[in-house]
Design an enzyme around this catalytic site. Structure first.
Site, PDB file in Angstrom:
ATOM      1  N   LYS A   1      -0.470  11.717   6.404  1.00  0.00           N
ATOM      2  CA  LYS A   1      -0.094  10.600   7.389  1.00  0.00           C
ATOM      3  C   LYS A   1       0.620   9.372   6.657  1.00  0.00           C
ATOM      4  O   LYS A   1       1.606   8.822   6.785  1.00  0.00           O
ATOM      5  CB  LYS A   1      -1.584  10.169   8.112  1.00  0.00           C
ATOM      6  CG  LYS A   1      -1.359   8.772   8.676  1.00  0.00           C
ATOM      7  CD  LYS A   1      -1.957   7.460   8.106  1.00  0.00           C
ATOM      8  CE  LYS A   1      -3.247   7.271   7.511  1.00  0.00           C
ATOM      9  NZ  LYS A   1      -3.617   6.173   7.014  1.00  0.00           N
TER      10      LYS A   1
ATOM     11  N   LYS B   1       0.757  -1.380   0.016  1.00  0.00           N
ATOM     12  CA  LYS B   1       0.013  -0.002   0.143  1.00  0.00           C
ATOM     13  C   LYS B   1       0.703   1.409   0.001  1.00  0.00           C
ATOM     14  O   LYS B   1       0.679   2.286  -0.759  1.00  0.00           O
ATOM     15  CB  LYS B   1      -0.812  -0.099   1.088  1.00  0.00           C
ATOM     16  CG  LYS B   1      -1.654   1.262   1.557  1.00  0.00           C
ATOM     17  CD  LYS B   1      -2.807   1.622   0.384  1.00  0.00           C
ATOM     18  CE  LYS B   1      -3.342   2.985   0.883  1.00  0.00           C
ATOM     19  NZ  LYS B   1      -4.325   3.162  -0.113  1.00  0.00           N
TER      20      LYS B   1
HETATM   21  P1  NAP Z   1     -12.410   9.303   7.555  1.00  0.00           P
HETATM   22  O1  NAP Z   1     -13.538   9.416   6.369  1.00  0.00           O
HETATM   23  O2  NAP Z   1     -11.792  10.403   8.183  1.00  0.00           O
HETATM   24  O3  NAP Z   1     -12.917   8.185   8.513  1.00  0.00           O
HETATM   25  C1  NAP Z   1     -12.215   7.759   9.652  1.00  0.00           C
HETATM   26  C2  NAP Z   1     -12.665   6.808  10.441  1.00  0.00           C
HETATM   27  O4  NAP Z   1     -12.023   6.171  11.555  1.00  0.00           O
HETATM   28  C3  NAP Z   1     -13.860   7.302  11.102  1.00  0.00           C
HETATM   29  O5  NAP Z   1     -14.913   6.222  11.280  1.00  0.00           O
HETATM   30  C4  NAP Z   1     -13.562   7.557  12.543  1.00  0.00           C
HETATM   31  O6  NAP Z   1     -14.535   7.704  13.492  1.00  0.00           O
HETATM   32  C5  NAP Z   1     -12.609   6.522  12.993  1.00  0.00           C
HETATM   33  N1  NAP Z   1     -11.702   6.805  14.027  1.00  0.00           N
HETATM   34  C6  NAP Z   1     -10.629   7.351  13.830  1.00  0.00           C
HETATM   35  N2  NAP Z   1      -9.802   7.537  14.908  1.00  0.00           N
HETATM   36  C7  NAP Z   1     -10.504   6.586  15.526  1.00  0.00           C
HETATM   37  C8  NAP Z   1     -10.236   6.074  16.998  1.00  0.00           C
HETATM   38  N3  NAP Z   1      -9.156   6.447  17.716  1.00  0.00           N
HETATM   39  N4  NAP Z   1     -10.935   5.155  17.486  1.00  0.00           N
HETATM   40  C9  NAP Z   1     -12.373   4.914  16.809  1.00  0.00           C
HETATM   41  N5  NAP Z   1     -12.398   5.487  15.576  1.00  0.00           N
HETATM   42  C10 NAP Z   1     -11.496   6.108  15.012  1.00  0.00           C
HETATM   43  O7  NAP Z   1     -11.236   8.254   6.669  1.00  0.00           O
HETATM   44  P2  NAP Z   1     -11.338   7.451   5.436  1.00  0.00           P
HETATM   45  O8  NAP Z   1     -11.133   8.276   4.138  1.00  0.00           O
HETATM   46  O9  NAP Z   1     -12.532   6.436   5.524  1.00  0.00           O
HETATM   47  O10 NAP Z   1     -10.012   6.586   5.723  1.00  0.00           O
HETATM   48  C11 NAP Z   1     -10.059   5.387   6.542  1.00  0.00           C
HETATM   49  C12 NAP Z   1      -8.658   4.488   6.463  1.00  0.00           C
HETATM   50  O11 NAP Z   1      -8.582   4.037   4.987  1.00  0.00           O
HETATM   51  C13 NAP Z   1      -7.392   5.172   6.564  1.00  0.00           C
HETATM   52  O12 NAP Z   1      -6.241   4.764   6.938  1.00  0.00           O
HETATM   53  C14 NAP Z   1      -7.085   5.700   5.043  1.00  0.00           C
HETATM   54  O13 NAP Z   1      -5.552   6.089   4.892  1.00  0.00           O
HETATM   55  C15 NAP Z   1      -7.506   4.640   4.360  1.00  0.00           C
HETATM   56  N6  NAP Z   1      -7.770   4.756   2.946  1.00  0.00           N
HETATM   57  C16 NAP Z   1      -8.675   5.950   2.697  1.00  0.00           C
HETATM   58  C17 NAP Z   1      -8.858   6.200   1.079  1.00  0.00           C
HETATM   59  C18 NAP Z   1      -9.697   6.993   0.683  1.00  0.00           C
HETATM   60  O14 NAP Z   1      -9.644   7.509  -0.665  1.00  0.00           O
HETATM   61  N7  NAP Z   1     -10.464   7.789   1.540  1.00  0.00           N
HETATM   62  C19 NAP Z   1      -8.430   5.217   0.333  1.00  0.00           C
HETATM   63  C20 NAP Z   1      -7.509   3.996   0.796  1.00  0.00           C
HETATM   64  C21 NAP Z   1      -7.486   3.983   1.780  1.00  0.00           C
HETATM   65  P3  NAP Z   1     -15.636   8.968  13.840  1.00  0.00           P
HETATM   66  O15 NAP Z   1     -16.753   9.071  12.738  1.00  0.00           O
HETATM   67  O16 NAP Z   1     -15.828   9.163  15.002  1.00  0.00           O
HETATM   68  O17 NAP Z   1     -14.402  10.139  13.535  1.00  0.00           O
END
Ligand code: NAP
Length: 297
Positions: A240, A172
């Protein structure tokens, strides 16, 4: 379809993936730190747990998709974590992007309780999560990868078992080096086109189908031209990922000149208060150097 699936983390990515697991007919229990984000999934048939530990007690296969390494540690190994509720033999699949070493440490901690683990970070953006077309890079034992396949096939189309624990995360990070290099190229290309006075829509039409075509060009360049900075992936999370890349590269002694530059450009955008915008807002850093803005009304 006997696995009872639990899903932890209903952010931009988690919501789409969980919805596709429901659509595929899985029995689904969900948990999110901020409960409101679960409403649409509950309406679609998911059950809501009050904590990761409670979720774990009723599930045989548990997915997590939260932000960073400490967050995965918290939901899996913390005081209310999965490890305290899951029965031996449960499979935990982490779909977040975290450090390869973090994934190996988590795998070892879960193994001490008889729990299985796969690191299975994804690529394909919010669009891929919503459509169930993600690319998934899986690290862990082959028999657990085979067990996970029906679940992974509900959320992705390209599923590659790349090696042992942590190797999914390493691949990744390879993906992220490619993504940000392309994003920088798209940014510089659009600023150059704007400065030169050519039609931006026609420019994209002309170059997208040739050797320069890419997912980033097709999906994010039009957003830059419209100046639509809504995130599929935030600058904060992109930053990050680049921190994880540079740490891992340092550990193996690989010089990553271009990636380090993009890391600093994203840092400058965070300092300007833009960390919540989409990662395609990288173009704003190049625009500021050039003293011009691309596209607009
Ligand atoms: P996001 O929309 O910011 O969502 C983050 C999620 O993590 C939310 O559900 C948040 O809960 C939860 N969270 C964060 N810290 C936490 C903690 N300490 N305890 C419990 N829950 C926690 O991010 P995302 O874009 O979905 O990304 C999620 C992961 O997928 C990341 O590792 C990112 O790098 C990866 N990713 C993202 C993409 C993309 O295009 N977006 C693509 C590939 C991979 P709350 O709702 O309470 O804040």
């Amino acid at each position: 379809m006997s696995e009872r699936i639990g899903f932890i983390g209903l952010g931009i990515m988690g919501c789409g993936m969980a919805a596709n697991l429901l659509k595929a007919g899985f029995d689904l229990t969900i948990w999110n730190r901020t409960p409101g984000r679960a409403d649409a999934l509950i309406a679609a048939g998911a059950k809501l747990a009050t904590s990761p530990v409670e979720l774990a007690a009723s599930c045989s296969l548990i997915c997590s998709c939260v932000s960073d390494t400490p967050d995965v540690v918290e939901v899996l190994l913390g005081a209310q974590g999965v490890i305290h509720g899951a029965a031996p033999g449960t499979l935990v699949i982490d779909l977040s992007t975290i450090s390869p070493q973090g994934a190996r440490t988590i795998a070892a901690a879960l193994a001490e309780r008889g729990l299985h683990f796969l690191d299975a970070p994804v690529s394909g953006g919010s669009e891929g999560a919503a459509r169930g077309t993600l690319s998934i890079m899986v690290g862990g034992p082959a028999e657990q990868v085979a067990r996970a396949m029906p679940c992974l096939q509900a959320i992705g189309t390209t599923i590659t078992h790349v090696g042992g624990h942590g190797d999914g995360q390493t691949v990744k990070l390879v993906n992220q080096i490619l993504v940000v290099g392309t994003m920088l190229a798209v940014s510089e290309a659009l600023v150059f086109a704007q400065a030169s006075g050519v039609d931006l829509e026609k420019t994209l039409q002309a170059v997208s189908g040739g050797a320069a075509g890419s997912w980033t060009l097709t999906n994010r360049a039009p957003q830059c031209i419209r100046r639509d900075w809504r995130p599929g992936f935030t600058i904060d999370l992109q930053q990050k990922d680049l921190r994880l890349v540079l740490q891992a590269a340092d550990a193996v002694g690989a010089p990553l000149l271009g990636t380090a530059q993009v890391f600093q450009l994203y840092r400058a955008l965070q300092a300007a208060g833009l960390g919540h915008e989409g990662n395609h807002a990288l173009i704003k850093a190049i625009e500021r150097l050039a003293g011009i803005e691309v596209g607009g009304a």
